[in-house]
Structures are given as structure tokens and as C-alpha cells.
Motif scaffolding. Sequence first.
Motif, PDB file in Angstrom:
ATOM      1  N   ASP A  25       0.795  -1.218   0.000  1.00 48.60           N
ATOM      2  CA  ASP A  25       0.000   0.000   0.000  1.00 48.60           C
ATOM      3  C   ASP A  25       0.835   1.281   0.000  1.00 48.60           C
ATOM      4  O   ASP A  25       0.358   2.347   0.356  1.00 48.60           O
ATOM      5  N   LYS A  26       2.101   1.185  -0.427  1.00 53.82           N
ATOM      6  CA  LYS A  26       2.969   2.356  -0.445  1.00 53.82           C
ATOM      7  C   LYS A  26       3.971   2.249  -1.589  1.00 53.82           C
ATOM      8  O   LYS A  26       4.480   1.172  -1.877  1.00 53.82           O
ATOM      9  N   ALA A  27       4.243   3.396  -2.228  1.00 50.18           N
ATOM     10  CA  ALA A  27       5.196   3.416  -3.329  1.00 50.18           C
ATOM     11  C   ALA A  27       6.013   4.702  -3.281  1.00 50.18           C
ATOM     12  O   ALA A  27       5.514   5.756  -2.895  1.00 50.18           O
ATOM     13  N   ASP A  28       7.275   4.576  -3.667  1.00 49.78           N
ATOM     14  CA  ASP A  28       8.118   5.744  -3.874  1.00 49.78           C
ATOM     15  C   ASP A  28       7.884   6.217  -5.304  1.00 49.78           C
ATOM     16  O   ASP A  28       7.832   5.404  -6.229  1.00 49.78           O
ATOM     17  N   VAL A  29       7.726   7.520  -5.477  1.00 50.93           N
ATOM     18  CA  VAL A  29       7.455   8.085  -6.794  1.00 50.93           C
ATOM     19  C   VAL A  29       8.544   9.105  -7.115  1.00 50.93           C
ATOM     20  O   VAL A  29       8.824   9.993  -6.317  1.00 50.93           O
ATOM     21  N   THR A  30       9.153   8.943  -8.284  1.00 55.60           N
ATOM     22  CA  THR A  30      10.106   9.929  -8.789  1.00 55.60           C
ATOM     23  C   THR A  30       9.375  10.692  -9.882  1.00 55.60           C
ATOM     24  O   THR A  30       8.772  10.087 -10.777  1.00 55.60           O
ATOM     25  N   TYR A  31       9.412  12.010  -9.794  1.00 56.69           N
ATOM     26  CA  TYR A  31       8.670  12.828 -10.749  1.00 56.69           C
ATOM     27  C   TYR A  31       9.422  14.121 -11.021  1.00 56.69           C
ATOM     28  O   TYR A  31      10.308  14.520 -10.255  1.00 56.69           O
ATOM     29  N   ASP A  32       9.089  14.735 -12.136  1.00 60.38           N
ATOM     30  CA  ASP A  32       9.616  16.056 -12.457  1.00 60.38           C
ATOM     31  C   ASP A  32       8.525  17.065 -12.145  1.00 60.38           C
ATOM     32  O   ASP A  32       7.383  16.901 -12.597  1.00 60.38           O
ATOM     33  N   LEU A  33       8.863  18.068 -11.376  1.00 57.45           N
ATOM     34  CA  LEU A  33       7.947  19.176 -11.143  1.00 57.45           C
ATOM     35  C   LEU A  33       8.221  20.187 -12.248  1.00 57.45           C
ATOM     36  O   LEU A  33       9.360  20.643 -12.407  1.00 57.45           O
ATOM     37  N   LEU A  34       7.210  20.489 -13.017  1.00 61.05           N
ATOM     38  CA  LEU A  34       7.357  21.355 -14.178  1.00 61.05           C
ATOM     39  C   LEU A  34       6.692  22.702 -13.942  1.00 61.05           C
ATOM     40  O   LEU A  34       5.628  22.782 -13.329  1.00 61.05           O
ATOM     41  N   ILE A  35       7.333  23.749 -14.439  1.00 59.49           N
ATOM     42  CA  ILE A  35       6.755  25.091 -14.442  1.00 59.49           C
ATOM     43  C   ILE A  35       6.744  25.527 -15.898  1.00 59.49           C
ATOM     44  O   ILE A  35       7.784  25.587 -16.542  1.00 59.49           O
ATOM     45  N   GLY A  36       5.570  25.781 -16.411  1.00 60.19           N
ATOM     46  CA  GLY A  36       5.458  26.146 -17.815  1.00 60.19           C
ATOM     47  C   GLY A  36       5.999  25.070 -18.737  1.00 60.19           C
ATOM     48  O   GLY A  36       6.547  25.365 -19.792  1.00 60.19           O
ATOM     49  N   GLY A  37       5.895  23.817 -18.324  1.00 60.86           N
ATOM     50  CA  GLY A  37       6.361  22.695 -19.132  1.00 60.86           C
ATOM     51  C   GLY A  37       7.847  22.399 -19.015  1.00 60.86           C
ATOM     52  O   GLY A  37       8.326  21.416 -19.569  1.00 60.86           O
ATOM     53  N   GLN A  38       8.575  23.220 -18.284  1.00 59.94           N
ATOM     54  CA  GLN A  38      10.024  23.032 -18.118  1.00 59.94           C
ATOM     55  C   GLN A  38      10.326  22.500 -16.724  1.00 59.94           C
ATOM     56  O   GLN A  38       9.736  22.962 -15.743  1.00 59.94           O
ATOM     57  N   PRO A  39      11.259  21.547 -16.606  1.00 57.02           N
ATOM     58  CA  PRO A  39      11.589  20.991 -15.282  1.00 57.02           C
ATOM     59  C   PRO A  39      12.131  22.067 -14.342  1.00 57.02           C
ATOM     60  O   PRO A  39      13.104  22.734 -14.650  1.00 57.02           O
ATOM     61  N   ALA A  40      11.457  22.263 -13.229  1.00 56.16           N
ATOM     62  CA  ALA A  40      11.923  23.178 -12.188  1.00 56.16           C
ATOM     63  C   ALA A  40      12.603  22.380 -11.087  1.00 56.16           C
ATOM     64  O   ALA A  40      13.598  22.811 -10.518  1.00 56.16           O
ATOM     65  N   ILE A  41      12.053  21.216 -10.787  1.00 51.92           N
ATOM     66  CA  ILE A  41      12.665  20.287  -9.842  1.00 51.92           C
ATOM     67  C   ILE A  41      12.644  18.910 -10.510  1.00 51.92           C
ATOM     68  O   ILE A  41      11.670  18.176 -10.411  1.00 51.92           O
ATOM     69  N   PRO A  42      13.719  18.583 -11.222  1.00 49.53           N
ATOM     70  CA  PRO A  42      13.767  17.276 -11.868  1.00 49.53           C
ATOM     71  C   PRO A  42      14.048  16.172 -10.848  1.00 49.53           C
ATOM     72  O   PRO A  42      14.697  16.411  -9.831  1.00 49.53           O
ATOM     73  N   ASN A  43      13.535  14.999 -11.129  1.00 52.40           N
ATOM     74  CA  ASN A  43      13.772  13.824 -10.284  1.00 52.40           C
ATOM     75  C   ASN A  43      13.424  14.052  -8.821  1.00 52.40           C
ATOM     76  O   ASN A  43      14.132  13.604  -7.921  1.00 52.40           O
ATOM     77  N   ALA A  44      12.327  14.757  -8.583  1.00 54.19           N
ATOM     78  CA  ALA A  44      11.855  14.965  -7.214  1.00 54.19           C
ATOM     79  C   ALA A  44      11.369  13.626  -6.666  1.00 54.19           C
ATOM     80  O   ALA A  44      10.944  12.747  -7.414  1.00 54.19           O
ATOM     81  N   LYS A  45      11.436  13.484  -5.362  1.00 61.49           N
ATOM     82  CA  LYS A  45      11.020  12.242  -4.706  1.00 61.49           C
ATOM     83  C   LYS A  45       9.773  12.494  -3.879  1.00 61.49           C
ATOM     84  O   LYS A  45       9.673  13.486  -3.165  1.00 61.49           O
ATOM     85  N   GLY A  46       8.834  11.576  -3.973  1.00 60.89           N
ATOM     86  CA  GLY A  46       7.615  11.643  -3.191  1.00 60.89           C
ATOM     87  C   GLY A  46       7.119  10.235  -2.917  1.00 60.89           C
ATOM     88  O   GLY A  46       7.770   9.259  -3.286  1.00 60.89           O
ATOM     89  N   THR A  47       5.974  10.146  -2.273  1.00 63.32           N
ATOM     90  CA  THR A  47       5.392   8.841  -1.997  1.00 63.32           C
ATOM     91  C   THR A  47       3.903   8.851  -2.328  1.00 63.32           C
ATOM     92  O   THR A  47       3.247   9.891  -2.308  1.00 63.32           O
TER      93      THR A  47
END
Length: 171
Positions: free
Chosen positions: A119-141
Motif C-alpha cells: 500500500d505504499k510506493a516511492d514516486v520519482t517525478y519532475d515538477l514542471l513550471i510552464g512545461g520546463q523541469p523546475a525540480i527534476p527527479n523529485a522524490k515523493g510517496t
Amino acid sequence: MVLDRFGARSRVAALAAAAVLVLTPVAAGCSDDDGGDSGTTQTPTQTQPTNQPANPVAAKAEITKNWTAFFDPKTPVAEKVRVLENGEQMQPVLVAFANDPNAAKSSAAVRAISFTAVDKADVTYDLLIGGQPAIPNAKGTSVEQDGVWKVSVQTLCALVKQSGNAAVPGC
């Protein structure tokens, strides 16, 4: 003004992400039998790792859909509440960020999902601003709650903290 370790752009991105996290929709999972025939009459054994949900493919699809929706500024707050862990309790935070101008420019792209429990997963994602990576490879759950894979409160609070908003109720 002293910039944090992510810089000014990342601070804006984190603020925008926190604002966007307040607006997510729900996805439905599906099930799949994954049986095979080895040509023998053996008793079936468990081939499913204990740290994965019954259908990891469907779970990953739902996580990706819900994360994308949660960070989509077009998703209504009511839908974001449904895909955020303890969303009802966190609704005031989501409402507060709903009118943030940075949120209108934010989105997220899920890059990888790794299950740490059923019931839990680590998620790697890019936070984008205007379609451009602002925080690449961000970590969340992501957590499975009430039959829905949701963005964790821990993820929302980490973004709120990065944005400089330390005193947010529920975080």
C-alpha cells in the motif's frame, strides 16, 4: 535574501507544486489474473513479491494518473481532495493554494514508481513550471487509502516546506 539549496526557481516551483497538489482527480484500478500453465499439475505458489500490490501494473497506472491530475491546475479542489491522503483534513491547504498564480503554471510528470509495501510506493517525478523541469527527479510517496492510490501528505508537506511556508496546518 538567502536562497535555499534549490535556488529561487525551485522555491517558486515548490510553491507552485504545493498549490497544484491541492487539485487532483481519482482513477480506478483494475485487476488482472497473471496465471501461467507450466504443463504440470503443481499447486500454485505465490509469485507476487510481498512488497507489491496484487496488480502492480494497474497500481502504477492509477498512481501516474492521480499524480498527474493532482498537479494539474485545471483539476478542481474537490477532485484533488479525493486523490490526496487524508484529503478532507488537508482541504484548507488545497483551497489556499488554488488561487496561487504559480499553481496555474505547474504540472508533474511521473518518471518512476517503486513499491515499498502493498500500500505504499516511492514516486520519482519532475515538477514542471510552464512545461520546463523546475525540480527534476523529485522524490515523493504514494499511498493506497480507501482503495485509491493517493499522493501522500508527506509529499505535499515537503513541497510546502520547500516553498518557504513552514506554518501550514496539517504539515
